[in-house]
Scaffold this motif. Structure first.
Motif, PDB file in Angstrom:
ATOM      1  N   LEU A  58      40.550  42.850  -4.171  1.00 48.87           N
ATOM      2  CA  LEU A  58      41.040  43.100  -2.901  1.00 48.87           C
ATOM      3  C   LEU A  58      41.268  42.362  -1.659  1.00 48.87           C
ATOM      4  O   LEU A  58      41.840  41.899  -1.498  1.00 48.87           O
ATOM      5  CB  LEU A  58      40.819  44.510  -2.541  1.00 48.87           C
ATOM      6  CG  LEU A  58      41.532  45.318  -1.516  1.00 48.87           C
ATOM      7  CD1 LEU A  58      43.051  45.355  -1.495  1.00 48.87           C
ATOM      8  CD2 LEU A  58      40.622  46.179  -0.833  1.00 48.87           C
ATOM      9  N   SER A  61      43.219  38.366  -3.012  1.00 49.81           N
ATOM     10  CA  SER A  61      44.521  38.565  -3.822  1.00 49.81           C
ATOM     11  C   SER A  61      45.203  38.514  -2.463  1.00 49.81           C
ATOM     12  O   SER A  61      45.186  38.226  -1.455  1.00 49.81           O
ATOM     13  CB  SER A  61      45.426  40.002  -4.007  1.00 49.81           C
ATOM     14  OG  SER A  61      45.296  41.437  -3.015  1.00 49.81           O
ATOM     15  N   LYS A  63      48.326  38.677   0.010  1.00 47.34           N
ATOM     16  CA  LYS A  63      48.457  39.926   0.542  1.00 47.34           C
ATOM     17  C   LYS A  63      50.242  39.977   1.423  1.00 47.34           C
ATOM     18  O   LYS A  63      50.275  41.105   2.248  1.00 47.34           O
ATOM     19  CB  LYS A  63      47.748  40.342   2.146  1.00 47.34           C
ATOM     20  CG  LYS A  63      46.404  40.346   1.630  1.00 47.34           C
ATOM     21  CD  LYS A  63      45.656  41.691   1.641  1.00 47.34           C
ATOM     22  CE  LYS A  63      44.320  41.469   1.580  1.00 47.34           C
ATOM     23  NZ  LYS A  63      43.431  40.346   1.345  1.00 47.34           N
ATOM     24  N   ARG A  65      54.111  40.801   0.996  1.00 47.91           N
ATOM     25  CA  ARG A  65      54.866  41.818   0.429  1.00 47.91           C
ATOM     26  C   ARG A  65      55.323  41.470  -1.371  1.00 47.91           C
ATOM     27  O   ARG A  65      55.729  41.749  -2.109  1.00 47.91           O
ATOM     28  CB  ARG A  65      55.815  41.810   0.874  1.00 47.91           C
ATOM     29  CG  ARG A  65      55.752  41.883   2.726  1.00 47.91           C
ATOM     30  CD  ARG A  65      57.157  42.784   3.154  1.00 47.91           C
ATOM     31  NE  ARG A  65      56.891  43.566   4.304  1.00 47.91           N
ATOM     32  CZ  ARG A  65      56.657  45.166   4.289  1.00 47.91           C
ATOM     33  NH1 ARG A  65      57.258  45.607   3.323  1.00 47.91           N
ATOM     34  NH2 ARG A  65      56.337  45.560   5.567  1.00 47.91           N
ATOM     35  N   GLY A  68      51.540  40.914  -6.259  1.00 48.83           N
ATOM     36  CA  GLY A  68      51.202  42.316  -6.805  1.00 48.83           C
ATOM     37  C   GLY A  68      49.784  42.842  -6.663  1.00 48.83           C
ATOM     38  O   GLY A  68      49.354  42.678  -7.015  1.00 48.83           O
ATOM     39  N   GLY A  69      50.165  43.521  -5.143  1.00 49.46           N
ATOM     40  CA  GLY A  69      49.354  44.394  -4.631  1.00 49.46           C
ATOM     41  C   GLY A  69      48.038  45.927  -5.306  1.00 49.46           C
ATOM     42  O   GLY A  69      47.766  46.297  -4.751  1.00 49.46           O
ATOM     43  N   SER A  70      48.713  46.193  -6.426  1.00 44.12           N
ATOM     44  CA  SER A  70      48.155  47.199  -7.370  1.00 44.12           C
ATOM     45  C   SER A  70      46.975  47.147  -8.449  1.00 44.12           C
ATOM     46  O   SER A  70      46.329  48.071  -8.714  1.00 44.12           O
ATOM     47  CB  SER A  70      49.413  47.805  -8.074  1.00 44.12           C
ATOM     48  OG  SER A  70      50.247  47.198  -8.771  1.00 44.12           O
ATOM     49  N   GLU A  71      46.995  45.313  -8.793  1.00 44.10           N
ATOM     50  CA  GLU A  71      45.901  45.097  -9.588  1.00 44.10           C
ATOM     51  C   GLU A  71      44.415  46.034  -9.167  1.00 44.10           C
ATOM     52  O   GLU A  71      43.368  46.338 -10.043  1.00 44.10           O
ATOM     53  CB  GLU A  71      46.180  43.955 -10.432  1.00 44.10           C
ATOM     54  CG  GLU A  71      45.415  43.600 -11.075  1.00 44.10           C
ATOM     55  CD  GLU A  71      44.843  42.284 -11.549  1.00 44.10           C
ATOM     56  OE1 GLU A  71      44.007  42.241 -12.592  1.00 44.10           O
ATOM     57  OE2 GLU A  71      46.095  41.153 -10.654  1.00 44.10           O
ATOM     58  N   PHE A  73      43.076  47.676  -7.300  1.00 46.31           N
ATOM     59  CA  PHE A  73      42.991  49.343  -6.948  1.00 46.31           C
ATOM     60  C   PHE A  73      43.403  50.177  -8.131  1.00 46.31           C
ATOM     61  O   PHE A  73      42.333  51.250  -8.874  1.00 46.31           O
ATOM     62  CB  PHE A  73      44.778  50.004  -6.031  1.00 46.31           C
ATOM     63  CG  PHE A  73      44.338  49.766  -4.766  1.00 46.31           C
ATOM     64  CD1 PHE A  73      43.212  50.320  -3.813  1.00 46.31           C
ATOM     65  CD2 PHE A  73      45.265  48.620  -4.383  1.00 46.31           C
ATOM     66  CE1 PHE A  73      43.177  50.024  -2.439  1.00 46.31           C
ATOM     67  CE2 PHE A  73      45.096  48.411  -2.800  1.00 46.31           C
ATOM     68  CZ  PHE A  73      44.399  48.596  -1.917  1.00 46.31           C
ATOM     69  N   LYS A  74      43.389  49.464  -9.198  1.00 45.37           N
ATOM     70  CA  LYS A  74      43.272  50.440 -10.620  1.00 45.37           C
ATOM     71  C   LYS A  74      42.114  49.442 -11.372  1.00 45.37           C
ATOM     72  O   LYS A  74      41.293  50.322 -11.546  1.00 45.37           O
ATOM     73  CB  LYS A  74      44.590  49.225 -11.589  1.00 45.37           C
ATOM     74  CG  LYS A  74      46.032  48.628 -11.408  1.00 45.37           C
ATOM     75  CD  LYS A  74      47.204  48.435 -12.262  1.00 45.37           C
ATOM     76  CE  LYS A  74      48.091  48.938 -12.201  1.00 45.37           C
ATOM     77  NZ  LYS A  74      49.375  47.963 -13.086  1.00 45.37           N
ATOM     78  N   GLY A  77      40.273  51.858  -9.529  1.00 44.08           N
ATOM     79  CA  GLY A  77      39.989  53.583  -9.707  1.00 44.08           C
ATOM     80  C   GLY A  77      39.509  54.010 -11.013  1.00 44.08           C
ATOM     81  O   GLY A  77      39.208  54.527 -11.193  1.00 44.08           O
TER      82      GLY A  77
END
Length: 98
Positions: A58, A61, A63, A65, A68-71, A73-74, A77
């Motif tokens: 995070l 990465s 930032k 638009r 791929g900003g979800s990696e 958080f995967k 999580g």
């Protein structure tokens, strides 16, 4: 931990994880109990590492638009779920074996 100290501890019959004392589960062989207990502790450590990797990804990465900003958080999580699952299983096993 120094590798020589770890090797000496294992050779002397010590525990590979300091402070990890898995409780004996009634009805299971001693080998299964130890492997299951240490496996849950290792799973707990792996969850913490996954959370750390997620925070690192995070912070490093892209930032914008289009990134791929979800990696991250995967990773975070999955680390949180792993820590919670192993913690619950450890508390259940320690409660049953107590």
């Amino acid at each position: 931990m120094d590798m020589m100290t770890l090797a000496g501890t294992l050779a002397a019959g010590g525990d590979p994880l300091p402070g990890a004392k898995p409780k004996a589960i009634p009805g299971l062989a001693p080998v299964i109990t130890e492997l299951f207990g240490y496996g849950l502790y290792i799973m707990l450590i792996a969850g913490g590492v996954a959370i750390g990797i997620g925070f690192y990804k995070l912070s490093m990465s892209d930032k914008s638009r289009s990134g791929g900003g979800s990696e991250p958080f995967k990773w975070m999580g999955s680390g949180v779920v792993t820590v919670m699952a192993s913690g619950v299983l450890l508390s259940i096993i320690n409660g049953i074996a107590a």
